[in-house]
Every structure is written in structure tokens, then in C-alpha cells.
Scaffold this active site. Structure first.
Site, PDB file in Angstrom:
ATOM      1  N   GLU A  63       0.822  -1.213   0.000  1.00  9.35           N
ATOM      2  CA  GLU A  63       0.000   0.000   0.000  1.00  9.35           C
ATOM      3  C   GLU A  63       0.859   1.266   0.000  1.00  9.35           C
ATOM      4  O   GLU A  63       0.499   2.257  -0.623  1.00  9.35           O
ATOM      5  CB  GLU A  63      -0.973   0.006   1.187  1.00  9.35           C
ATOM      6  CG  GLU A  63      -2.091  -1.019   1.055  1.00  9.35           C
ATOM      7  CD  GLU A  63      -2.926  -0.859  -0.216  1.00  9.35           C
ATOM      8  OE1 GLU A  63      -3.041   0.261  -0.743  1.00  9.35           O
ATOM      9  OE2 GLU A  63      -3.445  -1.878  -0.714  1.00  9.35           O
ATOM     10  N   TYR A 146      -5.859   6.266   5.117  1.00  5.70           N
ATOM     11  CA  TYR A 146      -6.031   5.300   4.036  1.00  5.70           C
ATOM     12  C   TYR A 146      -5.270   4.007   4.337  1.00  5.70           C
ATOM     13  O   TYR A 146      -5.836   2.906   4.300  1.00  5.70           O
ATOM     14  CB  TYR A 146      -5.567   5.872   2.678  1.00  5.70           C
ATOM     15  CG  TYR A 146      -5.492   4.754   1.666  1.00  5.70           C
ATOM     16  CD1 TYR A 146      -6.648   4.240   1.097  1.00  5.70           C
ATOM     17  CD2 TYR A 146      -4.269   4.140   1.361  1.00  5.70           C
ATOM     18  CE1 TYR A 146      -6.599   3.160   0.227  1.00  5.70           C
ATOM     19  CE2 TYR A 146      -4.216   3.059   0.495  1.00  5.70           C
ATOM     20  CZ  TYR A 146      -5.383   2.573  -0.066  1.00  5.70           C
ATOM     21  OH  TYR A 146      -5.336   1.492  -0.907  1.00  5.70           O
ATOM     22  N   ASP A 164      -8.825   6.164  -0.861  1.00  5.06           N
ATOM     23  CA  ASP A 164      -7.779   6.880  -1.611  1.00  5.06           C
ATOM     24  C   ASP A 164      -8.444   7.636  -2.770  1.00  5.06           C
ATOM     25  O   ASP A 164      -9.678   7.707  -2.843  1.00  5.06           O
ATOM     26  CB  ASP A 164      -6.702   5.899  -2.105  1.00  5.06           C
ATOM     27  CG  ASP A 164      -7.224   4.929  -3.157  1.00  5.06           C
ATOM     28  OD1 ASP A 164      -8.440   4.943  -3.442  1.00  5.06           O
ATOM     29  OD2 ASP A 164      -6.415   4.158  -3.713  1.00  5.06           O
TER      30      ASP A 164
HETATM   31  N1  ADE Z   1      -4.083   0.871  -5.309  1.00  4.20           N
HETATM   32  C1  ADE Z   1      -3.975   1.068  -3.989  1.00  4.20           C
HETATM   33  N2  ADE Z   1      -4.101  -0.077  -3.318  1.00  4.20           N
HETATM   34  C2  ADE Z   1      -4.273  -1.042  -4.232  1.00  4.20           C
HETATM   35  C3  ADE Z   1      -4.425  -2.444  -4.180  1.00  4.20           C
HETATM   36  N3  ADE Z   1      -4.404  -3.072  -3.001  1.00  4.20           N
HETATM   37  N4  ADE Z   1      -4.563  -3.114  -5.329  1.00  4.20           N
HETATM   38  C4  ADE Z   1      -4.556  -2.459  -6.496  1.00  4.20           C
HETATM   39  N5  ADE Z   1      -4.422  -1.155  -6.616  1.00  4.20           N
HETATM   40  C5  ADE Z   1      -4.266  -0.437  -5.502  1.00  4.20           C
END
Ligand code: ADE
Length: 378
Positions: A63, A146, A164
Site C-alpha cells: 500500500e 487510508y 484513496d
Molecule cells: N491501489 C492502492 N491499493 C491497491 C491495491 N491493493 N490493489 C490495487 N491497486 C491499488
């Protein structure tokens, strides 16, 4: 603004149309919209490396990497990072240059510095075990709402929201909200409202479903694929024909433009690099020597002498631009073949072979044009 008057609900937000959250509460053929999103996710989710293991440490790494960075870019970084630092302990003990080298090219280097601070916090406060409550996770360095929501929900199934930019867009459209998603108050309201409707046993798939919708269906810039969207039947923006107007996003401050002159000093095969200060932009990374302003070729020659590097030949390298979040560097470069290096080391210049730079010295992508020119392969 809330413009609907509904008797059974009070909307206390000036900006986020929380009555619109009713679109999440509708019953469609006996199914709630949240369930529809969960089912859609299970059927359509992409097979991504970080979805194969929901260990909290791994979720955290992915993340943080995924903030401001595309999925395809993150994949190889994620694998390399976990190979080098498979647990919190290895991350806590990592040498800074090695850490930055592994992050090289991802940008926003404070993300990984903060990760190391958080890893050290976890070693001290939780004996190396990743904490398992939202509040403890949120208190770690570099972890905001987030990321804390994502780790809590993906690793532990805690019904917290992970909101997000993608999720803000999806939820604003589904609810038909014209709240400005750059405002903290709007983000907070969306988190609060989502937390009321997260299916208790499916927090992970619900949150990931919203993220996935934003990534592959509910695309920005007027390109949503509404015909493929599981939320089409309860999406207010679609119903009202305002999908291209949502989300509302006020413009941030304009970026500052900074002219810089970059030097590729060469002594035989060796190239001059120096370490940046420990604080501020690109802290602790290595760079080609550079100065504010655009120098002409004769000024570049005078400058080289001034710093103790006698120019034998100077060649213009052209211009390059790098965009950071708040600043743009407009660079002009020179290759300077030098001799008489006596003073150079004293002034913090290191003359290193390109292969060695490649292996050991993290150089930010802001200098990519010049690293490429100098034959440093990334
Ligand atoms: N963008 C942010 N977190 C994500 C996730 N876990 N999988 C795909 N895109 C992302």
C-alpha cells in the site's frame, strides 16, 4: 450541498451529499449494493502479487508503494523489497543506502524512510509483531487514514474504510456527490459514511472492490466504463447524466519552477556524484552535482574551476525536466571532462565507476536523463 430532504436521516455535511449514500442502501433483487460490489470483486479482481498473501507487513509494503505509483511499476519493487526485507525486523535493521537503492525510481523517498521508522517503532513497542488494531496501526509513522484502513481491513478484516483517490471518485459518482474531494472534510465524511455500510464480514473484499472499480472500471477523465460497472444500476451520477462532472476536485497550488544546471563530471570512466543533505527534497540520495539557475557554457567552465575540477573539455547535454509534487526542475546539463581532482574529495564529490553507482548508490529518477547519458543502467 445536501438538497434532498429525507425525514429519516440527518445530513450534517455541508459539502458531501451524504443522502446520496442511500444509493448504497438500496435493495436490488434482495441484494445490497455493498454485496454487489463484493461479488463483482471476487469475480473480476486482478491477480496481483500483494493479493496472494494478506499478512499485515506485506499489505503495508504494497500500500505504501502503491501511493502515487502505478500497479505495473510497483510489481517488481514489491517482490525485490520483500526478498531483501521479508519481515519488520529486517526492515528495521536495514542500511539506509540499501533501502533507498531498493526504492530508487519509485520516488517520494520519505515513504520508505518513514517505513523504517515505523518498523523500528514496531520492534520496540510490539516486539516485532505488526499491531492488529486500527488505532495502533494509525499511530505508526507515515501511516495515514487510508493505509491504516487498508491494513486493518485487508489483513484483519476490521470494518474500516480505505479511501484513496480512486475510492473518492467511485463513491462521489455512485452517490452523485459534488463535494470537493481535495477537502479533508469531504474525505472524512466519505470514510464515516462508508464505515456505516461496510459488510461486517467482508471488509477486505468490499474495500478492495471499491479500489478495483476505480482502477479498472470507474476511470477518471471522462472515461468510465459504465457498461461494465456493477454499480451502474445504483449510480447517481450516471442516473443524472453528470458522470463527467464528478468528482469535483479543486486545483492545488501551482508548482514552483526551478532552473538547475547539472554536471556530469568525468575523470576517465569515473563519474562525480555527491550525497544530498539528510533533510529536505530527495534527502540522503546521491546526485550529479548541480546548481540553481541555468549556466551558459563559459559559466559552467568557471564554476567547474571554482569547485576544484579543472575542465579539459565541456559539452552541452541539452535539457531535461522533472516534475515533483510541488516543484518542477528544468535542467540544463553539461558533461565536463576533468583532471586535477585533489580538492574534489574534500568538497564531497565522489568519483565512482558507473557499474558501482548502479549497484550501490541510489540516484533519484529526477536525474534519469543524465544517468542514461552516463551509461548508468537502472
Ligand atoms: N491501489 C492502492 N491499493 C491497491 C491495491 N491493493 N490493489 C490495487 N491497486 C491499488
Amino acid at each position: 450541498m445536501c438538497n434532498k430532504k429525507l425525514p429519516d436521516r440527518v445530513c450534517d455535511s455541508e459539502e458531501f451529499n451524504c443522502f446520496g449514500m442511500l444509493s448504497f442502501e438500496k435493495n436490488l433483487d434482495g441484494k445490497k449494493p455493498a454485496e454487489i460490489i463484493v461479488e463483482w470483486y471476487r469475480e473480476h479482481k486482478r491477480d496481483l502479487p500483494w493479493r496472494r498473501n494478506s499478512d499485515a507487513y506485506r499489505v503495508w509494503v504494497s500500500e505504501i508503494m502503491l501511493q502515487q505509483t502505478r500497479v505495473e511499476t510497483v510489481k517488481p519493487y514489491y517482490e525485490r523489497f520483500l526478498k531483501e526485507f521479508p519481515t519488520v525486523k529486517e526492515l528495521a535493521q536495514a542500511q539506509e543506502d540499501k533501502l533507498l537503492k531498493l526504492w530508487e525510481g519509485l520516488g517520494y523517498y520519505n515513504r520508505v524512510r518513514n517505513m523504517q521508522k515505523a518498523a523500528r517503532q514496531i520492534m520496540i513497542d510490539y516486539q516485532g509483531e505488526f499491531p492488529d488494531t486500527y488505532e495502533e496501526i494509525r499511530s505508526l509513522k507515515g501511516i495515514g487514514n487510508y493505509t491504516a484502513g487498508a491494513i486493518s481491513a485487508f489483513a484483519y478484516g476490521i470494518p474500516k474504510a480505505a479511501v484513496d483517490g480512486n475510492v473518492l471518485r467511485v463513491v462521489s459518482r455512485i452517490t452523485g456527490s459534488r463535494g470537493d474531494i481535495m477537502k479533508q472534510s469531504v474525505r472524512r465524511k466519505i470514510e464515516e459514511e462508508l464505515e456505516k455500510i461496510i459488510p461486517r464480514d467482508e471488509a477486505s473484499d468490499f474495500n478492495q472492490g471499491l479500489i478495483e472499480l476505480g482502477a479498472i472500471v470507474c476511470l477518471p477523465n471522462g472515461e468510465p466504463k459504465c457498461r461494465e460497472c456493477p454499480a451502474a444500476s445504483f449510480c447517481e451520477a450516471r442516473k443524472q447524466g453528470i458522470i463527467t462532472e464528478i468528482p469535483v476536485k479543486s486545483k492545488g497550488k501551482a508548482r514552483k519552477i526551478e532552473d538547475r544546471t547539472v554536471f556530469v563530471f568525468k575523470d576517465g570512466k569515473k563519474l562525480a556524484i555527491r550525497k544530498r543533505p539528510g533533510r529536505g527534497l530527495l534527502a540522503g540520495l546521491y546526485e550529479f552535482p548541480n546548481e540553481k539557475g541555468h549556466m551558459e557554457i563559459d559559466e559552467a567552465s568557471v564554476y567547474s574551476k571554482k569547485i576544484g575540477l579543472m575542465p579539459v573539455r565541456i559539452k552541452e547535454l541539452g535539457h531535461a525536466k522533472h516534475v515533483f509534487s510541488h516543484i518542477e526542475w528544468h535542467m540544463r546539463g553539461y558533461e565536463v571532462i576533468v583532471d586535477e581532482l585533489e580538492q574534489a574529495n574534500e568538497r564531497g564529490y565522489l568519483f565512482i565507476l558507473p557499474e558501482e553507482i548502479e549497484q550501490e548508490y541510489p540516484i533519484p529518477s529526477a536525474f534519469e536523463y543524465f544517468t542514461r547519458y552516463a551509461g548508468i543502467v537502472k
